[in-house]
Design an enzyme around this catalytic site. Structure first.
Site, PDB file in Angstrom:
ATOM      1  N   LYS A   1       0.809  -1.227   0.000  1.00 38.48           N
ATOM      2  CA  LYS A   1       0.000   0.000   0.000  1.00 38.48           C
ATOM      3  C   LYS A   1       0.837   1.269   0.000  1.00 38.48           C
ATOM      4  O   LYS A   1       0.580   2.190  -0.755  1.00 38.48           O
ATOM      5  CB  LYS A   1      -0.863   0.092   1.276  1.00 38.48           C
ATOM      6  CG  LYS A   1      -1.959  -0.886   1.399  1.00 38.48           C
ATOM      7  CD  LYS A   1      -2.821  -0.545   2.622  1.00 38.48           C
ATOM      8  CE  LYS A   1      -2.117  -0.407   3.940  1.00 38.48           C
ATOM      9  NZ  LYS A   1      -1.745  -1.575   4.675  1.00 38.48           N
TER      10      LYS A   1
ATOM     11  N   ARG B   1      11.404  -1.200  11.882  1.00 41.60           N
ATOM     12  CA  ARG B   1      10.104  -0.963  12.509  1.00 41.60           C
ATOM     13  C   ARG B   1       9.936  -1.932  13.671  1.00 41.60           C
ATOM     14  O   ARG B   1      10.121  -3.131  13.523  1.00 41.60           O
ATOM     15  CB  ARG B   1       8.974  -1.164  11.494  1.00 41.60           C
ATOM     16  CG  ARG B   1       8.687   0.090  10.708  1.00 41.60           C
ATOM     17  CD  ARG B   1       7.618  -0.132   9.687  1.00 41.60           C
ATOM     18  NE  ARG B   1       6.338  -0.579  10.237  1.00 41.60           N
ATOM     19  CZ  ARG B   1       5.184  -0.392   9.614  1.00 41.60           C
ATOM     20  NH1 ARG B   1       5.148   0.233   8.468  1.00 41.60           N
ATOM     21  NH2 ARG B   1       4.070  -0.839  10.149  1.00 41.60           N
TER      22      ARG B   1
ATOM     23  N   ARG C   1      -0.773  -8.832  13.466  1.00 40.75           N
ATOM     24  CA  ARG C   1      -1.312  -7.757  12.620  1.00 40.75           C
ATOM     25  C   ARG C   1      -2.159  -8.331  11.486  1.00 40.75           C
ATOM     26  O   ARG C   1      -3.179  -7.763  11.113  1.00 40.75           O
ATOM     27  CB  ARG C   1      -0.169  -6.893  12.070  1.00 40.75           C
ATOM     28  CG  ARG C   1       0.387  -5.972  13.148  1.00 40.75           C
ATOM     29  CD  ARG C   1       1.705  -5.351  12.761  1.00 40.75           C
ATOM     30  NE  ARG C   1       1.616  -4.531  11.583  1.00 40.75           N
ATOM     31  CZ  ARG C   1       2.618  -4.354  10.725  1.00 40.75           C
ATOM     32  NH1 ARG C   1       3.782  -4.957  10.919  1.00 40.75           N
ATOM     33  NH2 ARG C   1       2.456  -3.574   9.699  1.00 40.75           N
TER      34      ARG C   1
ATOM     35  N   ARG D   1      11.023  -7.378   5.188  1.00 40.08           N
ATOM     36  CA  ARG D   1      11.084  -5.945   5.494  1.00 40.08           C
ATOM     37  C   ARG D   1      11.667  -5.712   6.878  1.00 40.08           C
ATOM     38  O   ARG D   1      12.371  -4.737   7.104  1.00 40.08           O
ATOM     39  CB  ARG D   1       9.660  -5.367   5.422  1.00 40.08           C
ATOM     40  CG  ARG D   1       9.602  -3.904   5.665  1.00 40.08           C
ATOM     41  CD  ARG D   1       8.225  -3.350   5.332  1.00 40.08           C
ATOM     42  NE  ARG D   1       7.319  -3.416   6.460  1.00 40.08           N
ATOM     43  CZ  ARG D   1       6.044  -3.015   6.415  1.00 40.08           C
ATOM     44  NH1 ARG D   1       5.528  -2.567   5.303  1.00 40.08           N
ATOM     45  NH2 ARG D   1       5.284  -3.089   7.479  1.00 40.08           N
TER      46      ARG D   1
ATOM     47  N   ARG E   1      -9.661   1.465   8.982  1.00 37.03           N
ATOM     48  CA  ARG E   1      -9.314   0.085   9.310  1.00 37.03           C
ATOM     49  C   ARG E   1     -10.420  -0.598  10.104  1.00 37.03           C
ATOM     50  O   ARG E   1     -10.292  -1.787  10.427  1.00 37.03           O
ATOM     51  CB  ARG E   1      -8.028   0.062  10.133  1.00 37.03           C
ATOM     52  CG  ARG E   1      -6.761  -0.246   9.327  1.00 37.03           C
ATOM     53  CD  ARG E   1      -5.629  -0.227  10.319  1.00 37.03           C
ATOM     54  NE  ARG E   1      -4.435  -0.916   9.949  1.00 37.03           N
ATOM     55  CZ  ARG E   1      -3.353  -0.321   9.443  1.00 37.03           C
ATOM     56  NH1 ARG E   1      -3.354   0.953   9.131  1.00 37.03           N
ATOM     57  NH2 ARG E   1      -2.267  -1.022   9.251  1.00 37.03           N
TER      58      ARG E   1
HETATM   59  P1  AMP Z   1       0.594   0.992   8.935  1.00 39.71           P
HETATM   60  O1  AMP Z   1       1.829   1.776   8.699  1.00 39.71           O
HETATM   61  O2  AMP Z   1      -0.593   1.521   8.168  1.00 39.71           O
HETATM   62  O3  AMP Z   1       0.786  -0.489   8.739  1.00 39.71           O
HETATM   63  O4  AMP Z   1       0.206   1.194  10.479  1.00 39.71           O
HETATM   64  C1  AMP Z   1       1.076   0.769  11.527  1.00 39.71           C
HETATM   65  C2  AMP Z   1       0.289   0.630  12.819  1.00 39.71           C
HETATM   66  O5  AMP Z   1      -0.319   1.891  13.170  1.00 39.71           O
HETATM   67  C3  AMP Z   1      -0.873  -0.362  12.761  1.00 39.71           C
HETATM   68  O6  AMP Z   1      -0.461  -1.696  12.994  1.00 39.71           O
HETATM   69  C4  AMP Z   1      -1.780   0.170  13.864  1.00 39.71           C
HETATM   70  O7  AMP Z   1      -1.294  -0.184  15.135  1.00 39.71           O
HETATM   71  C5  AMP Z   1      -1.619   1.686  13.717  1.00 39.71           C
HETATM   72  N1  AMP Z   1      -2.618   2.237  12.775  1.00 39.71           N
HETATM   73  C6  AMP Z   1      -2.377   2.834  11.565  1.00 39.71           C
HETATM   74  N2  AMP Z   1      -3.518   3.205  10.979  1.00 39.71           N
HETATM   75  C7  AMP Z   1      -4.524   2.845  11.818  1.00 39.71           C
HETATM   76  C8  AMP Z   1      -5.935   2.942  11.759  1.00 39.71           C
HETATM   77  N3  AMP Z   1      -6.566   3.491  10.717  1.00 39.71           N
HETATM   78  N4  AMP Z   1      -6.643   2.462  12.822  1.00 39.71           N
HETATM   79  C9  AMP Z   1      -6.039   1.910  13.886  1.00 39.71           C
HETATM   80  N5  AMP Z   1      -4.709   1.782  13.999  1.00 39.71           N
HETATM   81  C10 AMP Z   1      -3.944   2.232  12.974  1.00 39.71           C
END
Ligand code: AMP
Length: 200
Positions: free
Chosen positions: A14, A134, A145, A128, A89
């Site tokens: 993404k 991370r 996740r 990754r 989400r």
């Molecule tokens: P991402 O970079 O989008 O994979 O987000 C990393 C982490 O941030 C996720 O595993 C969640 O813990 C948190 N996070 C990001 N976006 C959201 C969202 N829309 N709702 C809830 N948690 C989020």
């Protein structure tokens, strides 16, 4: 205005695809994951709070996400368009997003759902982990996740299918090929206002 949601499990590409879409269509990138990581990097009380969830592979509570998203989005209401990456989400987030966009008469146009098999996701995320640094890219957290995604985020496909906005993109090919499928979907929409339901 062109408003896009890019939707997919962790590791589906993404973020990479968003960067390319932003460049081609001149959109503003709204990534809630990036917003959370910026907060953590700034070492704010909010950053400490959200880190607890992120490090466990859990979703950050809807109220926090919505507050941060509203704030960021409201800076860009005059942009040529927005791309939401990693958001919504949960169904609650999607409903609140619809309300916000309706108020500003700027609906979501296309929801790009990037599909990648679970096995491939795990391989990619573990790959990754070696260079991302991370803290949420460890095997146990990665698996969690993916589970959280299946439980809380996957129902959004039906939510947006009902609105007739979903385009399923096969995300198992190289980056440029996936991007080609995305541009086919978006360009078709821009020309005809029609959604192609799936691009293999
Ligand atoms: P991402 O970079 O989008 O994979 O987000 C990393 C982490 O941030 C996720 O595993 C969640 O813990 C948190 N996070 C990001 N976006 C959201 C969202 N829309 N709702 C809830 N948690 C989020």
């Amino acid at each position: 205005m062109l408003n896009i949601i890019i939707f997919g499990p962790p590791g589906s590409g993404k973020g990479t695809q968003s960067a390319k879409i932003v460049e081609k269509y001149n959109l503003v990138h709204l990534s809630t994951g990036d917003l959370m990581r910026e907060e953590i990097a700034r070492d704010t009380p909010l950053g400490w709070e959200v880190k607890k969830y992120i490090d466990k592979g859990m979703l950050v509570p809807d109220e926090i996400i919505m507050r941060e998203l509203y704030e960021k989005a409201s800076e860009h209401l005059d942009a040529p368009g927005l791309i939401f990456d990693g958001f919504p989400r949960t169904i609650v987030q999607a409903e609140m997003l619809d309300q916000m966009l309706e108020k500003h008469k700027m609906p979501i146009d296309v929801v790009l759902s990037v599909d990648v098999s679970e096995e491939e996701l795990f391989q990619r995320l573990m790959g990754r982990a070696e260079d991302s640094g991370r803290s949420d890219d460890t095997a146990e957290i990665v698996l969690h996740r993916i589970e959280v995604y299946k439980e809380q985020t996957l129902p959004l496909i039906e939510f947006y299918q009902k609105q007739g906005k979903i385009v399923s993109i096969n995300g198992m090919s190289p980056v440029e090929e996936v991007f080609g499928k995305i541009t086919t979907a978006v360009d078709t929409y821009l020309e005809t206002r029609e959604i192609i339901p799936a691009i293999e």
